[in-house]
Design a protein around this motif. Structure first.
Motif, short mmCIF file in Angstrom:
data_model
loop_
_atom_site.label_atom_id
_atom_site.label_comp_id
_atom_site.label_asym_id
_atom_site.label_seq_id
_atom_site.Cartn_x
_atom_site.Cartn_y
_atom_site.Cartn_z
N TYR A 1 42.88 32.67 49.34
CA TYR A 1 42.02 32.31 50.12
C TYR A 1 40.68 33.42 49.05
CZ TYR A 1 38.24 33.11 53.25
OH TYR A 1 36.25 33.10 53.70
N HIS A 2 41.38 34.44 49.14
CA HIS A 2 40.22 35.54 48.40
C HIS A 2 40.06 35.68 47.38
CE1 HIS A 2 39.96 38.56 52.50
NE2 HIS A 2 41.31 38.04 52.83
N PHE A 3 40.78 35.03 46.30
CA PHE A 3 40.67 34.84 44.85
C PHE A 3 39.33 33.44 44.68
CE2 PHE A 3 45.29 36.50 44.12
CZ PHE A 3 44.16 37.11 43.45
N LYS B 1 38.87 41.81 38.46
CA LYS B 1 39.28 42.55 38.88
C LYS B 1 38.89 43.33 40.08
CE LYS B 1 40.69 46.43 35.14
NZ LYS B 1 39.58 47.13 33.65
N LYS B 2 37.68 43.10 40.34
CA LYS B 2 36.99 43.36 40.96
C LYS B 2 38.16 43.46 42.61
CE LYS B 2 32.91 42.98 40.14
NZ LYS B 2 31.04 42.55 39.63
N LEU B 3 38.59 42.51 42.50
CA LEU B 3 39.73 42.09 44.05
C LEU B 3 41.02 43.31 43.74
CD1 LEU B 3 39.92 38.45 44.20
CD2 LEU B 3 38.62 39.53 46.03
N LYS C 1 45.79 46.07 50.64
CA LYS C 1 47.41 46.95 49.87
C LYS C 1 47.57 45.65 49.12
CE LYS C 1 48.12 50.85 53.56
NZ LYS C 1 49.32 50.59 54.58
N TYR C 2 47.79 44.73 49.55
CA TYR C 2 48.24 44.01 48.52
C TYR C 2 47.09 43.49 47.35
CZ TYR C 2 51.99 41.58 52.40
OH TYR C 2 52.72 41.86 53.36
N MET C 3 46.28 42.94 47.56
CA MET C 3 45.06 43.62 46.30
C MET C 3 45.65 44.36 45.33
SD MET C 3 43.51 39.97 46.45
CE MET C 3 43.88 38.73 47.44
N GLN C 4 45.76 45.66 46.21
CA GLN C 4 45.61 46.52 45.41
C GLN C 4 46.90 46.41 44.31
OE1 GLN C 4 44.74 49.70 47.94
NE2 GLN C 4 43.01 50.13 47.76
N ASN C 5 47.95 45.94 44.66
CA ASN C 5 49.44 45.16 44.30
C ASN C 5 49.57 44.42 43.25
OD1 ASN C 5 50.67 47.81 45.63
ND2 ASN C 5 50.69 46.89 47.11
N LEU C 6 48.47 43.74 43.21
CA LEU C 6 48.67 42.74 42.07
C LEU C 6 49.10 43.60 40.66
CD1 LEU C 6 45.07 40.92 43.13
CD2 LEU C 6 46.75 39.86 43.69
#
Length: 218
Positions: A174-176, A214-216, A74-79
């Motif tokens: 970390y995910h980036f 962008k995939k993230l 959800k956080y990633m989708q809110n980038l």
């Protein structure tokens, strides 16, 4: 006294990719236990059976940042917006008593052109200027009495607007870094403010890096 479980935890903490795969149940516990038998035996200075290691692996509790993938998604989708700026030059200068005064002169010039890309970071021993390459000669002239440690042309910056509460999100960066590492992308510099995260890459990596970030988000 150190135990098999302590050794397993020490190894997994230093290998986040392995730790994540374990948290997603996509690793063969038996094969991993055999792989870890020798290093754990060396750590404990005694022979350890694979069965004991496999039991420790099954009992291992990964950090919440790894297990709570739904929340992280959800956080990633809110980038926010992803912005790319090209034609940048990076200068690394040794800190001196005159660098701040010279920096002030550079700022006066930059203020005349609002569309320029510019960042300045001061560390303990060195300072870093990243600026549009159109001002390369101006920077070199105004810092000619300073000690240049490094200079690099042909760079691009990819900036990502982060959610407002990003400072409370464990494991976000970390995910980036994980995604970029998997794609084989070399980071030249990393710049971060409270709600903005910027990576600097050589031009050959910019398209691949943009696609990976962008995939993230998607």
């Amino acid at each position: 006294m150190k135990t098999v479980s302590n050794c397993v935890e020490d190894i997994l903490i230093t290998q986040p990719y392995l730790e994540e795969a374990l948290s997603r149940n996509i690793i063969n516990f038996s094969a991993l236990a055999l792989e870890l038998t020798e290093p754990i035996s060396n750590m404990l200075k005694k022979d350890v059976k694979p069965g004991a290691i496999m039991m420790a692996l099954r009992r291992y509790n990964p950090p919440m940042a790894l297990t709570n993938s739904v929340k992280m998604k959800k956080y990633m989708q809110n980038l926010g917006d992803i912005t790319v700026r090209s034609n940048l030059t990076d200068f690394t200068i040794k800190n001196s008593e005159t660098i701040i005064d010279n920096h002030a002169k550079i700022l006066e010039r930059i203020n005349q052109e609002s569309k320029l890309f510019y960042t300045f970071t001061r560390g303990i021993h060195e300072s870093n200027f990243i600026i549009s390459s159109s001002l390369k000669e101006f920077i070199q002239e105004n810092l000619k009495n300073e000690t240049f440690i490094a200079s690099q042309d042909g760079l691009s910056a990819i900036s990502i607007n982060l959610p407002q509460d990003n400072s409370k999100i464990s494991g976000l960066y970390y995910h980036f870094f994980k995604r970029l590492a998997w794609e084989g992308i070399v980071l030249y510099e990393v710049i971060s403010t409270t709600n903005e995260f910027t990576i600097l890459v050589e031009d050959e990596f910019v398209d691949k890096a943009f696609a990976a970030i962008k995939k993230l988000k998607n």
